[in-house]
Design a protein around this motif. Structure first.
Motif, PDB file in Angstrom:
ATOM      1  N   ARG A 168       0.843  -1.213   0.000  1.00  0.00           N
ATOM      2  CA  ARG A 168       0.000   0.000   0.000  1.00  0.00           C
ATOM      3  C   ARG A 168       0.873   1.256   0.000  1.00  0.00           C
ATOM      4  O   ARG A 168       0.529   2.244  -0.640  1.00  0.00           O
ATOM      5  CB  ARG A 168      -0.930   0.003   1.212  1.00  0.00           C
ATOM      6  CG  ARG A 168      -1.908  -1.143   1.236  1.00  0.00           C
ATOM      7  CD  ARG A 168      -3.052  -0.946   0.353  1.00  0.00           C
ATOM      8  NE  ARG A 168      -3.951   0.008   0.976  1.00  0.00           N
ATOM      9  CZ  ARG A 168      -5.016   0.493   0.388  1.00  0.00           C
ATOM     10  NH1 ARG A 168      -5.332   0.102  -0.801  1.00  0.00           N
ATOM     11  NH2 ARG A 168      -5.788   1.347   1.004  1.00  0.00           N
ATOM     12  N   LEU A 217      -3.418   5.249  -5.451  1.00  0.00           N
ATOM     13  CA  LEU A 217      -4.538   5.116  -4.514  1.00  0.00           C
ATOM     14  C   LEU A 217      -5.671   6.058  -4.896  1.00  0.00           C
ATOM     15  O   LEU A 217      -5.445   7.178  -5.341  1.00  0.00           O
ATOM     16  CB  LEU A 217      -4.082   5.408  -3.088  1.00  0.00           C
ATOM     17  CG  LEU A 217      -3.023   4.480  -2.497  1.00  0.00           C
ATOM     18  CD1 LEU A 217      -2.706   4.894  -1.065  1.00  0.00           C
ATOM     19  CD2 LEU A 217      -3.469   3.034  -2.545  1.00  0.00           C
ATOM     20  N   SER A 255       1.958   1.743  -3.478  1.00  0.00           N
ATOM     21  CA  SER A 255       0.854   2.315  -4.265  1.00  0.00           C
ATOM     22  C   SER A 255       0.701   3.801  -3.978  1.00  0.00           C
ATOM     23  O   SER A 255       0.399   4.582  -4.887  1.00  0.00           O
ATOM     24  CB  SER A 255      -0.456   1.590  -3.950  1.00  0.00           C
ATOM     25  OG  SER A 255      -0.390   0.244  -4.348  1.00  0.00           O
ATOM     26  N   LEU A 256       0.907   4.194  -2.734  1.00  0.00           N
ATOM     27  CA  LEU A 256       0.846   5.607  -2.358  1.00  0.00           C
ATOM     28  C   LEU A 256       1.934   6.389  -3.094  1.00  0.00           C
ATOM     29  O   LEU A 256       1.667   7.424  -3.701  1.00  0.00           O
ATOM     30  CB  LEU A 256       1.020   5.744  -0.844  1.00  0.00           C
ATOM     31  CG  LEU A 256       1.179   7.151  -0.299  1.00  0.00           C
ATOM     32  CD1 LEU A 256      -0.083   7.958  -0.523  1.00  0.00           C
ATOM     33  CD2 LEU A 256       1.520   7.096   1.179  1.00  0.00           C
ATOM     34  N   ASP A 297      -7.354   5.308   4.584  1.00  0.00           N
ATOM     35  CA  ASP A 297      -6.220   4.475   4.969  1.00  0.00           C
ATOM     36  C   ASP A 297      -4.932   5.237   5.232  1.00  0.00           C
ATOM     37  O   ASP A 297      -4.074   4.761   5.961  1.00  0.00           O
ATOM     38  CB  ASP A 297      -5.914   3.438   3.879  1.00  0.00           C
ATOM     39  CG  ASP A 297      -7.075   2.498   3.632  1.00  0.00           C
ATOM     40  OD1 ASP A 297      -7.967   2.413   4.504  1.00  0.00           O
ATOM     41  OD2 ASP A 297      -7.100   1.859   2.569  1.00  0.00           O
ATOM     42  N   GLU A 317      -9.346   5.662  -0.664  1.00  0.00           N
ATOM     43  CA  GLU A 317      -8.252   4.941  -0.008  1.00  0.00           C
ATOM     44  C   GLU A 317      -7.339   5.917   0.735  1.00  0.00           C
ATOM     45  O   GLU A 317      -6.894   5.638   1.849  1.00  0.00           O
ATOM     46  CB  GLU A 317      -7.443   4.145  -1.036  1.00  0.00           C
ATOM     47  CG  GLU A 317      -8.209   2.964  -1.612  1.00  0.00           C
ATOM     48  CD  GLU A 317      -7.503   2.339  -2.793  1.00  0.00           C
ATOM     49  OE1 GLU A 317      -7.422   1.093  -2.822  1.00  0.00           O
ATOM     50  OE2 GLU A 317      -7.031   3.079  -3.693  1.00  0.00           O
TER      51      GLU A 317
END
Length: 174
Positions: free
Chosen positions: A8, A17, A11-12, A25, A21
């Motif tokens: 994650r 994202l 992905s950030l 998150d 998200e």
């Protein structure tokens, strides 16, 4: 608290994202305590060199610990300078200062009036020519680096441990 796994965080960094998200998150406080270390690991995996990234300065520029000290290094591996020096002085620079050059980026009438003595300075890596930074400044404004990170304080007081380039030195001294 939402713990982000390494995937994650990757992905950030990649900008993959969705807003939901991000809102659910990533943005909630408090942050998971190892988020910086996960981020550092993701960034380290993306480069072709082994010296530890201490802190990212921007998307393509890092402070790195080496056997000879701390340096500012571009993502391609080019060492620009020692950490206390102005890394911009080691870069290639392209200065946009007239309407024709501004219109390569902005539509007509959507950029600053060149008669206002304004320029865009684009800073490029001298090795791979990746765009590293952009300054929008008055003509004649000095070349100033954005900031000097206090790496030791960040690691010792915020991360609760020595910086990675100091860990091996301190272990050897013990």
């Amino acid at each position: 608290m939402t713990d982000l796994d390494k995937h994650r965080v990757e992905s950030l960094i990649e900008g993959e994202l969705t807003w939901d998200e991000m809102r659910n998150d990533v943005l909630p406080d408090p942050k998971d305590p190892d988020r910086f270390e996960k981020t550092r690991e993701v960034l380290q995996d993306r480069v072709d060199w082994d010296d530890p990234i201490l802190v990212p300065l921007n998307d393509h520029l890092y402070v790195v610990g080496t056997d000879d000290g701390r340096v500012v290094r571009a993502e391609c591996g080019e060492d620009l300078c020692e950490v206390d020096e102005n890394w911009k002085r080691s870069c290639e620079v392209f200065v946009r200062e007239d309407a024709e050059e501004f219109e390569e980026l902005y539509e007509e009438y959507m950029h600053v009036d060149p008669d206002w003595a304004f320029e865009l300075r684009e800073w490029y890596c001298p090795e791979c020519y990746e765009l590293i930074d952009v300054d929008a400044v008055p003509v004649g404004y000095p070349v100033i680096k954005p900031f000097d990170p206090d790496i030791d304080t960040f690691y010792e007081e915020w991360q609760g441990r020595p910086a990675p380039d100091r860990e091996s030195t301190e272990t050897a001294a013990d």
